[in-house]
Scaffold this active site. Structure first.
Site: not given
Length: 467
Positions: A218, A272, A298, A327, A350, A377
């Site tokens: 992240k 992400d 992402e 997502e 997703d 995701h």
């Protein structure tokens, strides 16, 4: 004939905010939650479904599920199963419920929970895992099961049928191959923003030892901090000493690694941002992450900003960094536009942001037509259990390839499911094979009793301790 007679709904919340699981630049406090529905019949046949949230608001989704599920009471199951595309259309057609979407937001993810429960019931009635139910369909049956409204300018039913017929010949071989090898996975569990550097390093080493070769972290809160954490991860995944015994670095010239910025061992890093930036901010920030060599960024910006994603992709392409999203793409029309605008390098469906399996099928078909790999995701609660089925459908019946695809794996909360997903020694998902597991989303009754909000035993105890 078996009829749907009713349903149960449970608001189940897990206190993951206490350990920092799920933390990122946008979502700093996550209590992974399930808005969970059980469809009941006048026989022993049941269907389980859920959608995922991160805590507050889960009760709102449960209220919406009640409205959607109520439309199915009294329906004969075989009539629903006979044409799952028509069933999906019926579920989405209540004009008053549609008004509070349409086909987006709370009502859409609630519809996803219920549609998934119908598919779970269908698979259970045929004594097959969901992926096997769908991959055993004829091309005509699969096309009839998908949601095609509003996407005929991107793919027609006739085009989809022709694509599926082309892939028919190799289905048995692909099924045998994935049963033997497993489906490629990547790991996010080491990369949460709330983890210390020591925890990031430990979890990364554990992931490499477990056979993983794709890793995600992240980013977005602080660029210097992201570069430091990225270098920690790179220092481990690029070092042959951490590879499992008997493993050797992968071929950097292989099709599997083409354009992925793989390091010397063949390891791939993704980043992400969870929608935290404006467009120019995303371009500048990610350009500054070049030294950690990410394959893609992402969710760099708002999930329904199609042209923003296209601008970011165009700007980052000279730096060898791709763009992925999906997502929070709230319906098939968003994916249609992302593909038409050449805005993404990776499609990230997703399983319950979209309104169930029928809508997912339409996105898989579009992605295959446009030649963009699908890397779903997962994570959360129940999502890994769900999405392995979707990736198997994509590989065996739709795209026919898993060479460049990887499916997210996050090692949280699997113990709460009757048939949890699992990873083999190659760092790949095992294929679900239990004929009674359906869509693999049945939750243990004991977990519901403990974590149902607000009166489950855990939450009652937490209130007492706080008092």
């Amino acid at each position: 004939m078996v009829k749907i007679t009713g349903f149960r709904i449970n608001d189940v919340r897990f206190p993951t905010s206490l350990t920092g699981d799920g933390t990122d630049a946008m979502n700093t406090e996550c209590d992974y939650s399930s808005a969970y529905v059980t469809l009941l019949t006048d026989s022993d046949l049941v269907g389980y479904g859920m959608t995922f949230t991160i805590g507050r608001g889960n009760d709102i989704v449960c209220t919406a599920i009640n409205e959607v599920a109520n439309r199915l009471v009294g329906k004969e199951t075989e009539e629903l199963f006979a044409d799952m595309g028509k069933t999906w259309d019926y579920m989405m057609a209540d004009p008053q419920l549609r008004w509070i979407g349409p086909e987006k937001g709370v009502i859409h993810i609630a519809s996803g929970a219920v549609n998934n429960a119908v598919w779970d019931m269908y698979a259970r009635s045929r004594k097959k895992p969901l992926w096997k139910l769908v991959t055993d369909f004829t091309p005509e049956e699969l096309v009839r099961s998908a949601a095609f409204r509003y996407i005929s300018d991107a793919i027609t039913k006739e085009e989809a049928l022709a694509m599926l017929k082309e892939k028919e010949a190799g289905k048995k071989e692909r099924e045998a191959k994935v049963l033997e090898l497993g489906y490629p996975a990547y790991v996010t569990s080491a990369g949460w923003l709330g983890y210390t550097d020591e925890k990031v390093a430990r979890l990364t080493k554990e992931a490499v030892a477990a056979g993983f070769n794709h890793f995600k972290m992240k980013v977005g809160a602080d660029q210097a901090n992201d570069i430091r954490r990225g270098k920690i991860i790179r220092s481990i995944i690029d070092d042959p000493q951490y590879l499992p015994p008997g493993s050797v670095p992968r071929d950097l010239n292989s099709e599997e690694l083409r354009g992925k910025n793989a390091g010397p061992t063949g390891a791939v890093l993704m980043v992400d941002a969870n929608q935290v930036w404006d467009v120019k901010e995303a371009i500048d920030y990610v350009t500054g992450l070049q030294e950690i060599k990410p394959w893609f960024i992402e969710e760099p910006t708002a999930p329904d900003d199609i042209l923003g994603h296209a601008a970011i992709r165009k700007a980052l392409k000279p730096h060898g960094i791709g763009v992925a999203t999906g997502e929070h793409a709230h319906n098939r029309m968003v994916f249609k536009q992302l593909l038409q605008a050449e805005a993404i390098d990776v499609v990230q469906i997703d399983s319950c942001r979209l309104a169930g399996v029928s809508e997912v099928l339409s996105v898989l078909l579009m992605a295959a037509k446009f030649g963009v790999p699908v890397c779903p995701h997962a994570g959360g609660v129940g999502l890994c259990e769900y999405v392995i089925h979707l990736s198997l459908i994509d590989y065996i019946s739709v795209s026919g390839t898993m060479e460049r695809n990887v499916l997210e794996f996050v090692d949280h909360l699997h113990e709460h499911f009757v048939t949890p997903c699992s990873i083999n020694s190659r760092g790949r998902y095992n294929v679900p094979t239990n004929p009674d597991e359906g869509y693999s989303i049945e939750m243990h009754k004991s977990s519901i009793a403990e974590f149902e909000w607000p009166n489950g035993s855990y939450w009652v105890g937490a209130k007492k301790n706080k008092a």
